[in-house]
Design an enzyme around this catalytic site. Structure first.
Site, PDB file in Angstrom:
ATOM      1  N   ARG A  64      -8.265   0.472  -0.792  1.00 43.10           N
ATOM      2  CA  ARG A  64      -7.243  -0.547  -1.035  1.00 43.10           C
ATOM      3  C   ARG A  64      -5.882   0.034  -0.689  1.00 43.10           C
ATOM      4  O   ARG A  64      -5.753   1.211  -0.390  1.00 43.10           O
ATOM      5  CB  ARG A  64      -7.258  -0.982  -2.502  1.00 43.10           C
ATOM      6  CG  ARG A  64      -7.383   0.184  -3.472  1.00 43.10           C
ATOM      7  CD  ARG A  64      -6.869  -0.103  -4.834  1.00 43.10           C
ATOM      8  NE  ARG A  64      -5.413  -0.329  -4.840  1.00 43.10           N
ATOM      9  CZ  ARG A  64      -4.517   0.662  -4.781  1.00 43.10           C
ATOM     10  NH1 ARG A  64      -4.875   1.929  -4.705  1.00 43.10           N
ATOM     11  NH2 ARG A  64      -3.232   0.367  -4.785  1.00 43.10           N
ATOM     12  N   GLN A 212      -4.535  -0.749 -11.723  1.00 43.49           N
ATOM     13  CA  GLN A 212      -4.301   0.267 -10.694  1.00 43.49           C
ATOM     14  C   GLN A 212      -3.204   1.245 -11.081  1.00 43.49           C
ATOM     15  O   GLN A 212      -3.206   2.384 -10.644  1.00 43.49           O
ATOM     16  CB  GLN A 212      -3.965  -0.392  -9.351  1.00 43.49           C
ATOM     17  CG  GLN A 212      -5.136  -1.068  -8.672  1.00 43.49           C
ATOM     18  CD  GLN A 212      -5.100  -2.561  -8.860  1.00 43.49           C
ATOM     19  OE1 GLN A 212      -4.762  -3.047  -9.944  1.00 43.49           O
ATOM     20  NE2 GLN A 212      -5.438  -3.306  -7.824  1.00 43.49           N
ATOM     21  N   ASP A 253       2.345  -5.602   0.415  1.00 42.90           N
ATOM     22  CA  ASP A 253       1.170  -5.907   1.223  1.00 42.90           C
ATOM     23  C   ASP A 253       1.527  -6.768   2.423  1.00 42.90           C
ATOM     24  O   ASP A 253       0.796  -6.782   3.405  1.00 42.90           O
ATOM     25  CB  ASP A 253       0.124  -6.611   0.368  1.00 42.90           C
ATOM     26  CG  ASP A 253      -0.585  -5.641  -0.554  1.00 42.90           C
ATOM     27  OD1 ASP A 253      -1.689  -5.197  -0.200  1.00 42.90           O
ATOM     28  OD2 ASP A 253      -0.029  -5.317  -1.615  1.00 42.90           O
TER      29      ASP A 253
END
Length: 382
Positions: A64, A212, A253
């Protein structure tokens, strides 16, 4: 206050195992990934022998982070080519595995284009596969170099905005070496501040629902000897109110043409808090994260994650009586519907600066972003 203090001694890499690597054992080339779903309890590697295995690793978040997804996508195309699978089919599956992260599609296209160009020049399938692999390796090297330059630019910006050091930085999600070919994006800036004695405290949002921050950023900070403190996402406001945050550092992102920033859900509230409390809100991302083909934040496709990530707590490493291995412990009534977007979008007017390997964009405007992207293309072409 529960806390983790910095220690002296040599810095360690946040993990001794690289997040991604290409290997060529006798039985054939493979892509080896550090399984990030198993951290921090254990460091376990996944071995992908084809693109479908990599797609599943991407969807499960075993691999990721925007820059690393781009690298993984490029290697995935190369893996399909080297092993004789349909390259276009593999590329389409990989590019669609996580729609919000633009780097994934960029990496896939880069390796796919190299493969197509080699065939167009009369190369055979082996030469085309070698071209795809070379493109993936080049992207991997470029990302590592970009990480170092972002850290330099970001630290210089922090020193400009906050002269005198003693930076207390709040970060969200995970942006270190686990998401990069180098030492990361936003985390790399904080790490540079730590190494130069200018980081007083790294505030780590746990980052719901998959934690995370708690699982990965705290893990990296601890291994790097940084002074850090973990907090729940909804405790960030009290930190701002107490005057304990000097700057917010996050990754991205996707950054749209107008400067809107799509990042892990929870980033937008931090931007609002930062603006109200007059705290710099800084985004650190490589130029490959800037998507000039997406006009604005409203045009970003935001990935929706499964509801059980909110209604259950999953702890696969901890045996629980009565709970199936790998399953979740319910924290909401059976049948509860959950709203679980993976990302939110922060408008450009709430972003103090965007730090890229090509320099700092501030104020954040469409024109400035277009210029930094053009500069990057000129460097690559040169």
């Amino acid at each position: 206050m529960a806390d983790q203090y910095a220690h002296s001694g040599d810095d360690k890499r946040p993990t001794e195992i690289p997040a991604i690597r290409w290997e060529e054992p006798p039985e054939g080339p493979v892509l080896v990934l550090l399984d990030q779903t198993r951290l921090p309890a254990e460091e376990v590697e996944l071995v992908c022998t084809d693109a479908s295995a990599l797609v599943e690793a991407i969807r499960s978040l075993a691999v990721r982070g925007a820059p690393l997804l781009g690298i993984a996508g490029a290697y995935g195309v190369a893996l399909a080519a080297v092993r004789g699978f349909d390259v276009d089919e593999a590329a389409a599956a990989l590019a669609g595995a996580r729609p919000t992260a633009v780097n994934l599609a960029v990496g896939v296209r880069r390796a796919q284009s190299a493969h197509e160009a080699a065939l167009a020049k009369g190369g055979d399938v082996r030469q085309a596969a070698a071209a795809a692999l070379a493109a993936a390796r080049q992207l991997h090297r470029e990302d590592a170099e970009a990480s170092g330059r972002m850290a330099e630019h970001g630290l210089a910006l922090l020193d400009e905005l906050l002269p005198g050091g003693g930076h207390r930085v709040l970060t969200h999600c995970n942006t270190g070496s686990l998401v990069s070919g180098g030492e990361g994006t936003a985390f790399a800036v904080a790490l540079a501040a730590h190494r130069t004695g200018r980081l007083r405290r790294l505030w780590v949002d746990e980052t719901r629902p998959l934690l995370q921050g708690a699982r990965l950023t705290a893990y990296e900070a601890a291994r790097s000897g940084m002074a850090y403190t973990l907090l729940t996402d909804n405790a960030a406001g009290s930190l701002f109110a107490a005057g304990e945050v000097d700057a917010v550092l996050i990754g991205a992102d996707r950054i749209t043409a107008d400067g809107s920033v799509a990042n892990k859900v929870g980033s937008y509230p931090l931007a609002v808090l930062a603006r109200y409390h007059h705290v710099p809100f800084i985004v650190v991302a490589p130029v490959t994260t800037v998507d000039l083909d997406t006009a604005d934040g409203a045009s970003v496709e935001v990935e929706q994650r499964p509801g059980h990530e909110v209604t259950e707590v999953t702890a696969p490493q901890v045996p629980v009586v009565g709970v199936e291995a790998g399953g979740g412990i319910p924290v909401a009534p059976l049948g509860t519907q959950a709203y679980n977007p993976a990302f939110d979008v922060t408008p450009a007017e709430l972003v103090t600066a965007i730090v890229t390997e090509e320099g700092v964009v501030s104020p954040v405007t469409a024109e400035a972003l277009a210029e930094v992207c053009a500069r990057s293309r000129r460097v690559v072409a040169g």
